[in-house]
Motif scaffolding. Structure first.
Motif, PDB file in Angstrom:
ATOM      1  N   GLU A  18       0.761  -1.222   0.018  1.00  0.00           N
ATOM      2  CA  GLU A  18       0.024   0.125   0.033  1.00  0.00           C
ATOM      3  C   GLU A  18       0.710   1.221  -0.014  1.00  0.00           C
ATOM      4  O   GLU A  18       0.420   2.353   0.200  1.00  0.00           O
ATOM      5  CB  GLU A  18      -1.018  -0.096   1.187  1.00  0.00           C
ATOM      6  CG  GLU A  18      -2.113  -1.039   1.051  1.00  0.00           C
ATOM      7  CD  GLU A  18      -3.130  -1.004   2.189  1.00  0.00           C
ATOM      8  OE1 GLU A  18      -3.367  -0.063   2.771  1.00  0.00           O
ATOM      9  OE2 GLU A  18      -3.582  -2.043   2.446  1.00  0.00           O
ATOM     10  N   TYR A  45      -3.298  12.473  -7.384  1.00  0.00           N
ATOM     11  CA  TYR A  45      -3.905  11.001  -7.612  1.00  0.00           C
ATOM     12  C   TYR A  45      -4.132  10.572  -8.662  1.00  0.00           C
ATOM     13  O   TYR A  45      -4.604  11.465  -9.565  1.00  0.00           O
ATOM     14  CB  TYR A  45      -5.148  10.805  -6.700  1.00  0.00           C
ATOM     15  CG  TYR A  45      -6.097  11.606  -6.896  1.00  0.00           C
ATOM     16  CD1 TYR A  45      -7.312  11.081  -7.559  1.00  0.00           C
ATOM     17  CD2 TYR A  45      -6.330  12.957  -6.434  1.00  0.00           C
ATOM     18  CE1 TYR A  45      -8.344  11.840  -7.933  1.00  0.00           C
ATOM     19  CE2 TYR A  45      -7.361  13.544  -6.381  1.00  0.00           C
ATOM     20  CZ  TYR A  45      -8.355  13.281  -7.405  1.00  0.00           C
ATOM     21  OH  TYR A  45      -9.532  13.734  -7.551  1.00  0.00           O
ATOM     22  N   ARG A  47      -5.734   7.013 -10.995  1.00  0.00           N
ATOM     23  CA  ARG A  47      -6.155   5.362 -10.885  1.00  0.00           C
ATOM     24  C   ARG A  47      -5.029   4.386 -11.226  1.00  0.00           C
ATOM     25  O   ARG A  47      -3.862   4.871 -11.882  1.00  0.00           O
ATOM     26  CB  ARG A  47      -7.150   5.281 -11.847  1.00  0.00           C
ATOM     27  CG  ARG A  47      -8.510   6.040 -11.737  1.00  0.00           C
ATOM     28  CD  ARG A  47      -9.365   5.325 -10.763  1.00  0.00           C
ATOM     29  NE  ARG A  47     -10.491   6.051 -10.444  1.00  0.00           N
ATOM     30  CZ  ARG A  47     -11.727   5.257  -9.904  1.00  0.00           C
ATOM     31  NH1 ARG A  47     -11.344   4.152  -9.341  1.00  0.00           N
ATOM     32  NH2 ARG A  47     -12.754   6.003  -9.627  1.00  0.00           N
ATOM     33  N   ALA A  53      -5.706   1.241  -2.921  1.00  0.00           N
ATOM     34  CA  ALA A  53      -5.044   2.410  -2.601  1.00  0.00           C
ATOM     35  C   ALA A  53      -3.538   2.508  -2.351  1.00  0.00           C
ATOM     36  O   ALA A  53      -3.136   1.468  -1.748  1.00  0.00           O
ATOM     37  CB  ALA A  53      -5.721   3.574  -1.962  1.00  0.00           C
ATOM     38  N   VAL A  89     -11.420   4.018   0.096  1.00  0.00           N
ATOM     39  CA  VAL A  89     -10.640   4.735  -1.132  1.00  0.00           C
ATOM     40  C   VAL A  89     -10.708   3.763  -2.494  1.00  0.00           C
ATOM     41  O   VAL A  89     -10.201   2.615  -2.247  1.00  0.00           O
ATOM     42  CB  VAL A  89      -9.473   5.071  -0.796  1.00  0.00           C
ATOM     43  CG1 VAL A  89      -8.482   5.624  -1.709  1.00  0.00           C
ATOM     44  CG2 VAL A  89      -9.211   5.954   0.758  1.00  0.00           C
ATOM     45  N   VAL A  92      -6.364   3.967  -6.342  1.00  0.00           N
ATOM     46  CA  VAL A  92      -5.827   5.173  -6.841  1.00  0.00           C
ATOM     47  C   VAL A  92      -4.268   4.993  -6.028  1.00  0.00           C
ATOM     48  O   VAL A  92      -4.065   4.769  -5.076  1.00  0.00           O
ATOM     49  CB  VAL A  92      -6.656   6.469  -6.556  1.00  0.00           C
ATOM     50  CG1 VAL A  92      -7.766   6.584  -7.237  1.00  0.00           C
ATOM     51  CG2 VAL A  92      -6.627   6.693  -4.947  1.00  0.00           C
ATOM     52  N   ASP A  93      -3.425   5.949  -6.708  1.00  0.00           N
ATOM     53  CA  ASP A  93      -2.202   6.046  -6.285  1.00  0.00           C
ATOM     54  C   ASP A  93      -2.118   7.375  -5.819  1.00  0.00           C
ATOM     55  O   ASP A  93      -2.763   8.121  -6.566  1.00  0.00           O
ATOM     56  CB  ASP A  93      -1.109   5.990  -7.278  1.00  0.00           C
ATOM     57  CG  ASP A  93      -0.673   4.481  -7.734  1.00  0.00           C
ATOM     58  OD1 ASP A  93      -1.279   3.592  -6.904  1.00  0.00           O
ATOM     59  OD2 ASP A  93      -0.069   4.216  -8.831  1.00  0.00           O
TER      60      ASP A  93
END
Length: 133
Positions: A18, A45, A47, A53, A89, A92-93
Motif C-alpha cells: 500500500e 492522485y 487511478r 490505494a 478509497v 488510486v495511487d
C-alpha cells in the motif's frame, strides 16, 4: 521476548503493498493525475489497476530539516493507516505533497487537513459501492 514485540507491531504497519516506491509511480501521479489541495498539503492522485490505494509522500527541504520532514511523513502514514474509511478509497495511487507551512503546524490542525483531503478524494473519485460521477 523482543522478537514477539516486533512481530506484534508488524501487524500495525502500513503494508508495503500500500505504499508507492518507484519514482515512475510518483511521476505518473504528478503528470497525469488530478489534484486536491489545502493549506498544508496537496494530494496528487491517479487511478491504478491494483484494486487498492497506495500512498506516497513527498516533502522538500523547504518544509524543514530531516527531523521535521520525517516526523510529518510518519504522521501522514499513521493518519492514513488509522483512517476508518481507508478501505473505501478507490484504486488510486496518492502522493501527499507537503507544503512548508506543514512544518510548524500542530498535529490536530495537520490531521484535520489531511483527513479532509482524503475525504475530498473519496468524494471526487467515488469509493467502493458508490457510483462514479
Amino acid at each position: 521476548m523482543p522478537v514477539a514485540v516486533a512481530a506484534g507491531r508488524a501487524g500495525e504497519r502500513l503494508p508495503r503493498t500500500e505504499t508507492l516506491r518507484r519514482s515512475a509511480d510518483y511521476l505518473r501521479c504528478y503528470r497525469r493525475g488530478r489534484r486536491v489541495g489545502g493549506a498544508l498539503a496537496r494530494l496528487h492522485y491517479a487511478r491504478n489497476s491494483l484494486g487498492h490505494a497506495r500512498l506516497g509522500i513527498t516533502a522538500s527541504r523547504k518544509v524543514g530539516n530531516a527531523v521535521v520532514r520525517n516526523r510529518l511523513k510518519r504522521r501522514v502514514r499513521e493518519i492514513f493507516r488509522r483512517w476508518p474509511e481507508r478501505r473505501s478509497v478507490p484504486a488510486v495511487d496518492v502522493v501527499v505533497h507537503l507544503f512548508p507551512s506543514a512544518g510548524p503546524s500542530g498535529f490536530p490542525e495537520f490531521r484535520d487537513e489531511i483527513l479532509g483531503l482524503f475525504e475530498r478524494l473519496v468524494r471526487r473519485e467515488g469509493g467502493e459501492g458508490r457510483a462514479r460521477r
